[in-house]
Design a protein around this motif. Structure first.
Motif, PDB file in Angstrom:
ATOM      1  N   GLY A 158       0.802  -1.218   0.000  1.00  0.00           N
ATOM      2  CA  GLY A 158       0.000   0.000   0.000  1.00  0.00           C
ATOM      3  C   GLY A 158       0.833   1.265   0.000  1.00  0.00           C
ATOM      4  O   GLY A 158       1.844   1.375  -0.704  1.00  0.00           O
ATOM      5  N   LEU A 159       0.411   2.229   0.822  1.00  0.00           N
ATOM      6  CA  LEU A 159       1.104   3.517   0.892  1.00  0.00           C
ATOM      7  C   LEU A 159       2.526   3.369   1.413  1.00  0.00           C
ATOM      8  O   LEU A 159       3.425   4.105   1.001  1.00  0.00           O
ATOM      9  CB  LEU A 159       0.328   4.486   1.796  1.00  0.00           C
ATOM     10  CG  LEU A 159      -0.932   5.105   1.190  1.00  0.00           C
ATOM     11  CD1 LEU A 159      -1.649   5.948   2.224  1.00  0.00           C
ATOM     12  CD2 LEU A 159      -0.595   5.936  -0.040  1.00  0.00           C
ATOM     13  N   ARG A 160       2.731   2.417   2.309  1.00  0.00           N
ATOM     14  CA  ARG A 160       4.076   2.209   2.850  1.00  0.00           C
ATOM     15  C   ARG A 160       5.024   1.761   1.744  1.00  0.00           C
ATOM     16  O   ARG A 160       6.157   2.237   1.663  1.00  0.00           O
ATOM     17  CB  ARG A 160       4.025   1.165   3.957  1.00  0.00           C
ATOM     18  CG  ARG A 160       5.325   1.082   4.760  1.00  0.00           C
ATOM     19  CD  ARG A 160       5.202   0.024   5.826  1.00  0.00           C
ATOM     20  NE  ARG A 160       6.431  -0.059   6.607  1.00  0.00           N
ATOM     21  CZ  ARG A 160       6.789  -1.113   7.313  1.00  0.00           C
ATOM     22  NH1 ARG A 160       6.004  -2.178   7.349  1.00  0.00           N
ATOM     23  NH2 ARG A 160       7.915  -1.121   7.992  1.00  0.00           N
ATOM     24  N   LEU A 161       4.581   0.860   0.876  1.00  0.00           N
ATOM     25  CA  LEU A 161       5.397   0.404  -0.256  1.00  0.00           C
ATOM     26  C   LEU A 161       5.676   1.556  -1.215  1.00  0.00           C
ATOM     27  O   LEU A 161       6.791   1.702  -1.731  1.00  0.00           O
ATOM     28  CB  LEU A 161       4.679  -0.731  -0.988  1.00  0.00           C
ATOM     29  CG  LEU A 161       5.360  -1.279  -2.252  1.00  0.00           C
ATOM     30  CD1 LEU A 161       6.680  -1.944  -1.905  1.00  0.00           C
ATOM     31  CD2 LEU A 161       4.444  -2.256  -2.974  1.00  0.00           C
ATOM     32  N   PHE A 162       4.662   2.402  -1.426  1.00  0.00           N
ATOM     33  CA  PHE A 162       4.822   3.525  -2.341  1.00  0.00           C
ATOM     34  C   PHE A 162       5.843   4.525  -1.820  1.00  0.00           C
ATOM     35  O   PHE A 162       6.771   4.917  -2.539  1.00  0.00           O
ATOM     36  CB  PHE A 162       3.466   4.212  -2.547  1.00  0.00           C
ATOM     37  CG  PHE A 162       3.555   5.488  -3.338  1.00  0.00           C
ATOM     38  CD1 PHE A 162       3.687   5.474  -4.710  1.00  0.00           C
ATOM     39  CD2 PHE A 162       3.511   6.723  -2.697  1.00  0.00           C
ATOM     40  CE1 PHE A 162       3.781   6.655  -5.443  1.00  0.00           C
ATOM     41  CE2 PHE A 162       3.599   7.907  -3.408  1.00  0.00           C
ATOM     42  CZ  PHE A 162       3.727   7.868  -4.777  1.00  0.00           C
ATOM     43  N   TRP A 163       5.682   4.960  -0.546  1.00  0.00           N
ATOM     44  CA  TRP A 163       6.544   6.003   0.004  1.00  0.00           C
ATOM     45  C   TRP A 163       7.960   5.518   0.296  1.00  0.00           C
ATOM     46  O   TRP A 163       8.917   6.287   0.180  1.00  0.00           O
ATOM     47  CB  TRP A 163       5.942   6.582   1.280  1.00  0.00           C
ATOM     48  CG  TRP A 163       4.792   7.505   1.038  1.00  0.00           C
ATOM     49  CD1 TRP A 163       3.489   7.300   1.369  1.00  0.00           C
ATOM     50  CD2 TRP A 163       4.839   8.773   0.369  1.00  0.00           C
ATOM     51  NE1 TRP A 163       2.718   8.367   0.964  1.00  0.00           N
ATOM     52  CE2 TRP A 163       3.518   9.291   0.349  1.00  0.00           C
ATOM     53  CE3 TRP A 163       5.869   9.526  -0.203  1.00  0.00           C
ATOM     54  CZ2 TRP A 163       3.203  10.513  -0.225  1.00  0.00           C
ATOM     55  CZ3 TRP A 163       5.568  10.748  -0.764  1.00  0.00           C
ATOM     56  CH2 TRP A 163       4.248  11.231  -0.780  1.00  0.00           C
ATOM     57  N   LYS A 164       8.105   4.263   0.677  1.00  0.00           N
ATOM     58  CA  LYS A 164       9.414   3.757   1.077  1.00  0.00           C
ATOM     59  C   LYS A 164      10.222   3.154  -0.070  1.00  0.00           C
ATOM     60  O   LYS A 164      11.446   3.092   0.000  1.00  0.00           O
ATOM     61  CB  LYS A 164       9.245   2.697   2.175  1.00  0.00           C
ATOM     62  CG  LYS A 164       8.654   3.229   3.485  1.00  0.00           C
ATOM     63  CD  LYS A 164       9.626   4.172   4.184  1.00  0.00           C
ATOM     64  CE  LYS A 164       9.089   4.603   5.545  1.00  0.00           C
ATOM     65  NZ  LYS A 164      10.036   5.505   6.243  1.00  0.00           N
ATOM     66  N   VAL A 165       9.526   2.700  -1.125  1.00  0.00           N
ATOM     67  CA  VAL A 165      10.242   2.002  -2.204  1.00  0.00           C
ATOM     68  C   VAL A 165      10.023   2.650  -3.565  1.00  0.00           C
ATOM     69  O   VAL A 165      10.969   3.107  -4.212  1.00  0.00           O
ATOM     70  CB  VAL A 165       9.818   0.516  -2.264  1.00  0.00           C
ATOM     71  CG1 VAL A 165      10.548  -0.205  -3.414  1.00  0.00           C
ATOM     72  CG2 VAL A 165      10.092  -0.177  -0.944  1.00  0.00           C
ATOM     73  N   MET A 166       8.769   2.709  -4.007  1.00  0.00           N
ATOM     74  CA  MET A 166       8.482   3.142  -5.377  1.00  0.00           C
ATOM     75  C   MET A 166       8.813   4.613  -5.613  1.00  0.00           C
ATOM     76  O   MET A 166       9.439   4.961  -6.618  1.00  0.00           O
ATOM     77  CB  MET A 166       7.015   2.858  -5.708  1.00  0.00           C
ATOM     78  CG  MET A 166       6.651   1.382  -5.684  1.00  0.00           C
ATOM     79  SD  MET A 166       4.964   1.079  -6.231  1.00  0.00           S
ATOM     80  CE  MET A 166       5.091   1.491  -7.970  1.00  0.00           C
ATOM     81  N   PHE A 167       8.404   5.476  -4.690  1.00  0.00           N
ATOM     82  CA  PHE A 167       8.670   6.905  -4.869  1.00  0.00           C
ATOM     83  C   PHE A 167      10.165   7.227  -4.839  1.00  0.00           C
ATOM     84  O   PHE A 167      10.662   7.925  -5.737  1.00  0.00           O
ATOM     85  CB  PHE A 167       7.925   7.722  -3.809  1.00  0.00           C
ATOM     86  CG  PHE A 167       8.072   9.204  -3.993  1.00  0.00           C
ATOM     87  CD1 PHE A 167       7.349   9.876  -4.963  1.00  0.00           C
ATOM     88  CD2 PHE A 167       8.948   9.927  -3.197  1.00  0.00           C
ATOM     89  CE1 PHE A 167       7.492  11.246  -5.135  1.00  0.00           C
ATOM     90  CE2 PHE A 167       9.105  11.287  -3.370  1.00  0.00           C
ATOM     91  CZ  PHE A 167       8.374  11.956  -4.335  1.00  0.00           C
TER      92      PHE A 167
END
Length: 251
Positions: A158-167
């Protein structure tokens, strides 16, 4: 020889050739003024502060439009990267719109908003948003699957994956998109100001052209080019180079 010295010598020789050619060929000042006439117009414009007011007005529009464009581009880019349906529909429209020069939107902008600040800001936002969107979308799509799988094994989602990895993994593309957005916004601003009610560098350029003041026309053109080069070299290129080095994409 340092690159800066090379550039100074190159432009110095170019100006000297220009001055000599205009003098020897006796070219009319209404067709091609000499560098001395151009610098005289620049000096006068800065002395009476008219060019300063125009420059401040242009940068005010640029900052507002560019900030809006960066936010919109970031949101749209992430949306396209996360939604296959949106990417195949809205994404294709954005690519099509990207091929349309900003100046082509001027008639619509005038009809929708009139000859005012909103029309110019619309042109700037449109010119920068599209290129920012494409770069953010590309960055998100090019995140190595290994990064995502490794993060998922550590319960990132979710948002954790987005902010910590993808972004973070997309930052090099986002920085490049920001740099391109600035360039597109700057060009779009000059196009929009050509039909504005002023003040602004584009408006002043049109004003000088209408009155046949070619020295001022070329002076403003030189200002536009110099500002573009200075901002790109001293700000955006440095940021992009540092980011690339940090991510191991440049030596």
């Amino acid at each position: 020889m340092q690159p800066v010295v090379k550039r100074i010598l190159f432009y110095g020789i170019l100006l000297a050739v220009w001055q000599v050619a205009v003098t020897v060929l006796d070219v009319s000042v209404s067709l091609l003024p000499a560098p001395t006439d151009v610098f005289s117009s620049l000096y006068t414009g800065f002395l009476d502060l008219t060019l300063v007011y125009d420059l401040v007005a242009s940068f005010k529009r640029l900052v507002i439009g560019l900030l809006i464009a960066l936010v919109l581009g970031l949101i749209l880019g992430v949306f396209l990267a996360k939604s296959k349906t949106a990417d195949e529909t809205i994404g294709s429209l954005i690519i099509a719109l990207q091929s349309v020069p900003s100046i082509v939107w001027l008639p619509l902008a005038i009809m929708w908003f009139g000859l005012n600040e909103a029309a110019v800001t619309f042109i700037v936002v449109l010119g920068a948003t599209l290129v920012m969107t494409i770069n953010v979308r590309t960055g998100m799509k090019n995140v190595p699957p290994l990064f995502i799988k490794a993060a998922q094994t550590m319960d990132y989602k979710g948002l954790r994956l987005f902010w910590k990895v993808m972004f973070p993994a997309s930052i090099p593309y986002i920085v490049t998109g920001t740099r391109l957005a600035w360039a597109f916004a700057w060009r779009a601003l000059m196009a929009g100001e050509l039909l504005s009610t002023g003040p602004g560098l584009g408006y002043k350029l049109k004003f000088a052209s209408d009155f046949g003041d070619m020295s001022l026309v070329i002076a403003i053109m030189m200002m536009i080019m110099v500002i573009g080069v200075i901002v790109d070299l001293l700000f955006f290129q440095r940021i992009e180079r540092n980011v690339m080095k940090k991510w191991g994409l440049d030596t």
